[in-house]
Design a protein around this motif. Structure first.
Motif, PDB file in Angstrom:
ATOM      1  N   TYR A  66       0.476  -0.925   0.424  1.00 13.53           N
ATOM      2  CA  TYR A  66      -0.085   0.206  -0.352  1.00 13.53           C
ATOM      3  C   TYR A  66       1.021   0.962   0.162  1.00 13.53           C
ATOM      4  CZ  TYR A  66      -3.580  -3.295   0.917  1.00 13.53           C
ATOM      5  OH  TYR A  66      -4.769  -4.185   1.160  1.00 13.53           O
ATOM      6  N   GLN A  67       2.278   1.532   0.494  1.00 13.90           N
ATOM      7  CA  GLN A  67       3.161   2.351   0.333  1.00 13.90           C
ATOM      8  C   GLN A  67       3.751   2.589  -1.317  1.00 13.90           C
ATOM      9  OE1 GLN A  67       2.752   0.068   2.947  1.00 13.90           O
ATOM     10  NE2 GLN A  67       1.861   1.893   3.677  1.00 13.90           N
ATOM     11  N   ILE A  68       4.288   1.290  -1.768  1.00 15.14           N
ATOM     12  CA  ILE A  68       4.710   1.576  -3.491  1.00 15.14           C
ATOM     13  C   ILE A  68       4.139   2.159  -4.189  1.00 15.14           C
ATOM     14  CG2 ILE A  68       4.962   0.531  -5.090  1.00 15.14           C
ATOM     15  CD1 ILE A  68       6.839  -0.705  -2.479  1.00 15.14           C
ATOM     16  N   PRO A  69       2.819   2.464  -4.243  1.00 13.46           N
ATOM     17  CA  PRO A  69       2.485   3.079  -5.754  1.00 13.46           C
ATOM     18  C   PRO A  69       2.679   4.309  -5.210  1.00 13.46           C
ATOM     19  CG  PRO A  69       0.717   2.006  -4.973  1.00 13.46           C
ATOM     20  CD  PRO A  69       2.053   1.658  -4.058  1.00 13.46           C
ATOM     21  N   ALA A  70       2.784   4.820  -4.094  1.00 17.07           N
ATOM     22  CA  ALA A  70       2.565   6.698  -3.450  1.00 17.07           C
ATOM     23  C   ALA A  70       3.683   6.723  -3.693  1.00 17.07           C
ATOM     24  CB  ALA A  70       2.618   7.008  -2.679  1.00 17.07           C
ATOM     25  N   CYS A 102      12.830  -2.862  -1.669  1.00 21.24           N
ATOM     26  CA  CYS A 102      13.164  -3.000  -0.568  1.00 21.24           C
ATOM     27  C   CYS A 102      13.556  -4.734  -0.349  1.00 21.24           C
ATOM     28  CB  CYS A 102      11.584  -3.903  -0.741  1.00 21.24           C
ATOM     29  SG  CYS A 102      10.583  -2.075  -1.013  1.00 21.24           S
ATOM     30  N   LEU A 103      14.093  -4.770   0.637  1.00 25.04           N
ATOM     31  CA  LEU A 103      15.160  -6.090   0.755  1.00 25.04           C
ATOM     32  C   LEU A 103      14.371  -6.936   1.591  1.00 25.04           C
ATOM     33  CD1 LEU A 103      18.086  -7.296   0.058  1.00 25.04           C
ATOM     34  CD2 LEU A 103      18.543  -5.816   2.241  1.00 25.04           C
ATOM     35  N   ASP A 104      13.892  -8.646   1.310  1.00 27.29           N
ATOM     36  CA  ASP A 104      13.617  -9.819   1.760  1.00 27.29           C
ATOM     37  C   ASP A 104      14.728  -9.639   2.833  1.00 27.29           C
ATOM     38  OD1 ASP A 104      11.113  -9.490   0.720  1.00 27.29           O
ATOM     39  OD2 ASP A 104      11.232 -11.538  -0.196  1.00 27.29           O
ATOM     40  N   MET A 105      14.814  -9.797   4.399  1.00 31.01           N
ATOM     41  CA  MET A 105      15.430 -10.486   5.202  1.00 31.01           C
ATOM     42  C   MET A 105      16.341 -11.778   4.770  1.00 31.01           C
ATOM     43  SD  MET A 105      17.087  -7.900   6.705  1.00 31.01           S
ATOM     44  CE  MET A 105      16.569  -7.127   5.124  1.00 31.01           C
ATOM     45  N   ARG A 106      17.348 -12.479   5.392  1.00 31.83           N
ATOM     46  CA  ARG A 106      18.003 -13.858   5.159  1.00 31.83           C
ATOM     47  C   ARG A 106      16.836 -14.401   6.164  1.00 31.83           C
ATOM     48  NH1 ARG A 106      23.032 -14.934   6.709  1.00 31.83           N
ATOM     49  NH2 ARG A 106      23.963 -13.250   5.595  1.00 31.83           N
TER      50      ARG A 106
END
Length: 279
Positions: free
Chosen positions: A37-41, A50-54
């Motif tokens: 819900y943040q990416i478009p704004a 965005c980084l997926d943590m290990r």
């Protein structure tokens, strides 16, 4: 799915938009999907990564040797590998802890920090806190992941009209690797950088839901110990504020980031003419 190898681990990440760099760090048991819900704004103004943590999302899941310090080290390696100069860093819950760790380990790296429903330590200090930490660890180790997911979904999204949020949360949570989830949970309990907050040199926005797990006063207390920091409270929200109150959260975040960027754009050196002699 973009992949990058850092610190002997294969990471999944996303990279969207153009502008000043902004790194989003998700919470425990989640992934870059925290930020849908943040990416478009945000991508209308920023290069959003965005980084997926290990142990999370599309990143490798060994379930061994996890710590908040290691997660922060991974983020610093990612920032360097991607060539990000002074990124804004936004962290939710566990992601906020990673952001705190990163900013105390490398104060010159972030342009700003945004900490959402998080704290600079998870160290039990009173009998009730030891009891709560022990209970959380105990039940996490004995309950099946679907049971944990259903319980958390009811806590995060208790309203009847939030059924879709509950269903989505349960589906995503059950995709977690159990071993990696437990290793990440153990990494949180006992961690802290509360005694190093004076090392943080960038502007800090702390966002607290009015109904978060931890009270607003706890955030107010640690905000008071930082230099350029302020607290914003989001009404009618619980721990997953970016999901349950996205419009209010996005407005607060974008306003803060714009202010930081505006202040950075102001020249800090006086014009050369100011140094000329008037004689």
């Amino acid at each position: 799915m973009p992949q990058i190898r850092l610190n002997d681990c294969q990471f999944h990440y996303t990279d969207q938009g153009e502008g000043p760099p902004l790194l989003l760090l998700h919470g425990l048991g989640s992934s870059e999907q925290d930020w849908e819900y943040q990416i478009p704004a945000l991508t209308a103004h920023y290069r959003v990564l965005c980084l997926d943590m290990r142990g999370h999302g599309g990143t490798d899941k060994s379930g061994k040797g996890y710590s908040i310090a290691l997660f922060a080290k991974d983020c610093l390696a990612f920032i360097e590998a991607m060539g990000l100069q002074k990124p804004h860093i936004v962290g939710l819950s566990m992601g906020g802890m990673i952001a705190f760790q990163l900013a105390t380990d490398a104060p010159d790296v972030p342009a700003s920090l945004t900490i959402i429903n998080s704290a600079p330590e998870v160290i039990p200090r009173r009998p009730a806190e030891y009891w709560m930490a022990g209970k959380r660890l105990f039940f996490a180790h004995i309950l099946p992941m679907p049971t944990i997911a259903k319980g958390l979904a009811r806590l995060l999204f208790p309203k009847p009209e939030q059924q879709q949020h509950r269903d989505t949360f349960i589906e995503r949570w059950c995709a977690n690797d159990r071993k990696s989830y437990l290793a990440s949970l153990r990494a949180i309990v006992g961690w802290g950088v509360s005694n190093q907050l004076d090392r943080i040199s960038c502007p800090v926005l702390v966002v607290s839901a009015d109904r978060d797990y931890t009270p607003v006063e706890l955030k107010r207390e640690y905000v008071s110990r930082m230099g350029d920091a302020r607290l914003e409270v989001i009404e009618d929200s619980r721990h997953a504020t970016p999901v349950d109150q996205p419009e209010a959260f996005n407005e607060v975040l974008l306003g803060f980031l714009a202010q930081v960027d505006s202040n950075r754009a102001i020249p800090t050196t006086e014009p050369a003419e100011a140094g000329l002699s008037t004689h």
